[in-house]
Scaffold this motif. Structure first.
Motif, mmCIF file in Angstrom:
data_model
loop_
_atom_site.group_PDB
_atom_site.id
_atom_site.type_symbol
_atom_site.label_atom_id
_atom_site.label_comp_id
_atom_site.label_asym_id
_atom_site.label_seq_id
_atom_site.Cartn_x
_atom_site.Cartn_y
_atom_site.Cartn_z
ATOM 1 N N LYS A 179 0.531 -1.080 0.121
ATOM 2 C CA LYS A 179 -0.090 0.370 -0.006
ATOM 3 C C LYS A 179 1.071 1.328 -0.452
ATOM 4 C CE LYS A 179 -4.563 1.926 2.062
ATOM 5 N NZ LYS A 179 -4.658 1.960 3.331
ATOM 6 N N LEU A 184 -3.616 4.396 -4.222
ATOM 7 C CA LEU A 184 -4.535 4.101 -3.978
ATOM 8 C C LEU A 184 -5.247 4.981 -3.127
ATOM 9 C CD1 LEU A 184 -2.924 -0.423 -3.241
ATOM 10 C CD2 LEU A 184 -3.658 0.856 -5.098
ATOM 11 N N ASP A 189 -7.723 3.126 -8.680
ATOM 12 C CA ASP A 189 -6.384 2.773 -8.600
ATOM 13 C C ASP A 189 -6.196 1.490 -8.057
ATOM 14 O OD1 ASP A 189 -6.053 5.746 -8.495
ATOM 15 O OD2 ASP A 189 -6.186 6.100 -6.384
#
Length: 314
Positions: A179, A184, A189
């Motif tokens: 992440k 994101l 996305d």
């Protein structure tokens, strides 16, 4: 057909065992060795079976035997019948004073949700033995020795009754490092990163993208046969997987997995206990059905199906 009349067509187990062994090995000699009998004894038993049925089961060519078309079909059914008799006898020997429940489970559900709780059921029902086998798709209870099965999907099972257990909330999950290394922020996305797919739910990502109003042409990525391996791949940073929250609670609590973005989706499918209607009053099944329904309700009430708030934006 009256039972007394049906017994005319019920050969003895010794005849059936001799036939099955010869059919499986393709040799009277091998069958005799397996059954600890003489070749002539096995030959006589097979001939007695053919006389009783009035059907030729083997073609005899010099020193060899070969199943007839009728014999081949009969061998398949007899082999399954003998297997079921053996299984029933083994279960009875293992638990002569109680009852045995043969339960088909979904592998990750069984390992992560059911197994940790099963000890409580066995303590409360000391006379019951539970045998667990894996089944990924519905099957015909009439053709199997299974008493009940954990089913995920729509409320339908051919020839079976269903008891609702719980719903399911899924999240796009990934490792914290994954992440951090990707932007994101919103559903679109997800199309920029590797997506991990489950074989039993091949269109899960398509549904997720559609529900989040994300246009797409194709959605590709690695394919896995079980949630456990997909979760492991997500932990290893291979991509984002759509995973049921209640099956990855430990990873979420330890911070090994986080929500890629805050978009939980409640599945239209549900978890059920499926069982044949004629077995509903079977004591081990009735006890297990009552117990697992209560466990599922308690888990739902405790909120274990929801993503921990402190992990939403980890």
């Amino acid at each position: 057909m009256p039972m007394l009349q049906a017994r005319r067509f019920l050969p003895s187990l010794s005849l059936l065992a001799a036939f099955e062994a010869a059919a499986r090995t393709g040799s009277v000699t091998a069958a005799a060795r397996e059954l600890d009998l003489t070749q002539s004894a096995v030959s006589r038993q097979i001939k007695a079976l053919e006389d009783q049925l009035g059907v030729e089961l083997f073609l005899r060519e010099r020193q060899t035997i070969r199943l007839t078309v009728a014999g081949d079909g009969y061998a398949r059914e007899i082999r399954e019948a003998l297997r079921r008799i053996s299984s029933a006898s083994l279960n009875l020997r293992a638990n002569p004073h109680g009852g045995t429940l043969n339960l088909a489970i979904l592998p990750t559900f069984g390992a992560r949700w059911l197994a940790p709780r099963l000890g409580n059921f066995l303590k409360a029902n000391p006379g019951i033995t539970i045998n667990l086998v894996t089944r990924l798709v519905p099957f015909d209870f009439r053709l199997d020795t299974i008493d009940a099965a954990i089913h995920f999907g729509q409320p339908s099972w051919p020839g079976g009754e269903l008891t609702l257990l719980m719903n399911e909330t899924t999240i796009p999950a990934c490792s914290p490092a994954f992440k951090e290394s990707h932007i994101l922020a919103e559903p679109k996305d997800m199309l920029k990163v590797p997506l991990l797919h489950l074989m039993t739910r091949p269109d899960a990502w398509e549904k997720w993208l559609t529900l989040n109003d994300v246009p797409f042409e194709t959605v590709s990525g690695m394919l896995f046969d079980q949630f456990a391996t997909a979760a492991q791949a997500a932990k290893a940073g291979l991509g984002v997987a759509l995973l049921p929250v209640f099956l990855i609670q430990e990873e979420l609590q330890r911070g090994e997995l986080v929500a890629a973005i805050d978009r939980e989706i409640e599945s239209s499918a549900r978890y059920y206990l499926a069982f044949p209607k004629e077995r509903a009053s079977y004591p081990p099944l009735a006890a297990f059905r009552e117990w697992i329904a209560a466990e599922a309700q308690a888990a739902t009430d405790s909120g274990c199906h929801k993503l921990p708030a402190h992990r939403l934006q980890a």
